[in-house]
Design an enzyme around this catalytic site. Structure first.
Site, PDB file in Angstrom:
ATOM      1  CB  ALA A 241      55.587  29.974  32.294  1.00  0.00           C
TER       2      ALA A 241
ATOM      3  CG  HIS B 263      60.126  23.509  38.181  1.00  0.00           C
ATOM      4  ND1 HIS B 263      59.888  22.577  37.186  1.00  0.00           N
ATOM      5  CD2 HIS B 263      60.339  24.694  37.547  1.00  0.00           C
ATOM      6  CE1 HIS B 263      59.959  23.176  36.009  1.00  0.00           C
ATOM      7  NE2 HIS B 263      60.232  24.444  36.188  1.00  0.00           N
TER       8      HIS B 263
ATOM      9  N   GLY C 118      52.386  25.140  48.302  1.00  0.00           N
ATOM     10  CA  GLY C 118      51.013  24.663  48.419  1.00  0.00           C
ATOM     11  C   GLY C 118      50.211  24.770  47.142  1.00  0.00           C
TER      12      GLY C 118
ATOM     13  CG  ASP D  50      59.970  28.710  39.398  1.00  0.00           C
ATOM     14  OD1 ASP D  50      60.692  29.462  38.727  1.00  0.00           O
ATOM     15  OD2 ASP D  50      59.135  27.939  38.887  1.00  0.00           O
TER      16      ASP D  50
END
Length: 407
Positions: free
Chosen positions: A165, A241, A274, A299
């Site tokens: 993104a 991440h 999840g 995040d």
């Protein structure tokens, strides 16, 4: 003379750095911890002794009047430290206003985050400069929520092919002069920079960051296993991440992920919601990086805490549906609506970490990585009163930031 503000939490499961104490006690005096541990080992009474050891100068007749909180078998643990968070409550750190930062730090503070890094997005240098300057200005005032420790610059030094993104219009190679200016104008404020270690100029830039105590983190990268190891040789110390926006594990091409898992020098961020990573994949990562190298992050973007709908991230349109953030154009995930308390519960309930392990991921490990473990991240006498009270079923009951209650 002013009396000290005392809080004594009793009947708690207290998560210490290397032990979980059942039926423990935690004592706070003003902005710091004066005792955390076994009830039978506490100075009798703990808060009176604590006052005496800190040169109490108030009215002696009232020195024993502490606020006593019965945890009723709940949990007391260190406040969460979020190294990767873009916004929340409708505000974004790229807004670069004190009003936005107050909104974000209040929202995440009330959800268990006691310390955080303002995370930027790939954008023109002027926009990043404004955000960094705004963080510096915000830190000079009385921060009403979580402590805004500094800045995490995510991009624009990333790989276009793995941008996720991040706005491709503003992706550039590493610009050492930018970082030199940030460090000159705001010494120590930029705490982490995410970049792709395989792009031209990355290795000397990583070495420069490491020499100045800035966490160099691999993210939005097409790097190979060998390139990631070479970057670690130059001082790369974190993966942004993990699993997302990086080359995956293959038995003949271990990729960025393989190097992150096996290189003990590298901490691994994880988004435990999840959606970004399957719980079984988090279990695998935990087996490789616990006890000291796994870091829980959110995040989170501006949409955190708000209903589904249309939002923006880094100038790109984002759609949030059932709490999942994706770019409107394409299928890329675009941050999260996660809060630290929900991420913590997910690690315990869905991934299967113990409370102590999850606490390390959420507090102790990021504190060590950021070089602030001497003052926060664990419960110990003399450290900041940054802590949480959870019910036995992990509902958030209270948050203290430097002794200030937020709920």
């Amino acid at each position: 003379m002013k009396n000290r503000h005392l809080t004594r939490i009793v009947g708690a499961n207290v998560i210490l750095e290397n032990e979980v104490v059942e039926n423990g006690i935690v004592v706070l005096a003003d902005d710091h911890i004066v005792y955390a541990g076994h009830a039978e080992s506490a100075p009798p009474p703990a808060y009176e002794a604590a006052i005496g050891s800190h040169h109490y100068e108030g009215d002696p007749e009232h020195k024993d009047q502490a606020v006593v909180i019965d945890a009723e078998g709940g949990w007391v643990l260190p406040g969460f430290i979020d190294m990767h968070v873009h916004g929340g409550g409708g505000a974004d750190f790229m807004d670069a206003t004190s009003e936005a930062y107050e909104t974000i730090t209040r929202f995440h503070g009330r959800n268990g985050t006691t310390t955080m890094l303002a995370t930027t997005m790939t954008a023109p240098r002027e926009a990043i400069d404004r955000a960094i300057a705004a963080v510096a200005a915000f830190r000079t005032g009385d921060m009403p929520g979580a402590d805004l420790l500094g800045v995490h610059v995510e991009g624009p030094f990333v790989n276009t092919d793995w941008r996720g993104a991040q706005n491709p219009a503003y992706i550039v190679p590493p610009q050492p002069e930018w970082a030199e200016a940030w460090e000159r104008d705001y010494p120590g404020l930029v705490r982490q920079i995410t970049l792709a270690p395989e792009i031209d100029g990355a290795l000397p830039f990583i070495q420069w960051l490491n020499e100045r105590g800035i966490v160099a983190s691999s993210g939005h990268t097409a790097g190979t296993y060998e390139q990631l190891v070479a970057a670690a040789d130059h001082g790369l110390r974190q993966a942004t991440h993990t699993y997302n926006a990086m080359t995956g594990l293959h038995h003949r091409k271990p990729g960025t992920l393989g190097a992150v898992m096996t290189d003990e020098r590298v901490y691994a961020e994880i988004i435990a919601d999840g959606h970004h990573v399957h719980p079984a994949a988090i279990q695998v990562l935990a087996k490789m990086k616990l006890p000291n190298r796994l870091i829980m992050i959110t995040d989170a973007i501006a949409a955190a805490g708000l209903p589904d709908g249309d939002y923006e991230l880094g100038g790109l349109p984002v759609v949030v549906k059932e709490g999942v953030c994706k770019l409107r154009d394409g299928d890329s995930l675009a941050g999260s609506t996660l809060t630290s308390i929900n991420a913590f519960r997910y690690l315990v309930r869905e991934v299967g970490l113990t409370m102590a392990e999850a606490s390390r991921c959420a507090s102790g490990n990021p504190a060590r990585q950021l070089g602030i473990a001497d003052r926060t991240g664990t419960l110990a006498a003399g450290k900041a009163a940054d802590l949480l009270l959870l019910s036995p079923d992990l509902e958030l009951q209270q948050v203290w930031v430097k002794g200030r209650a937020l709920l």
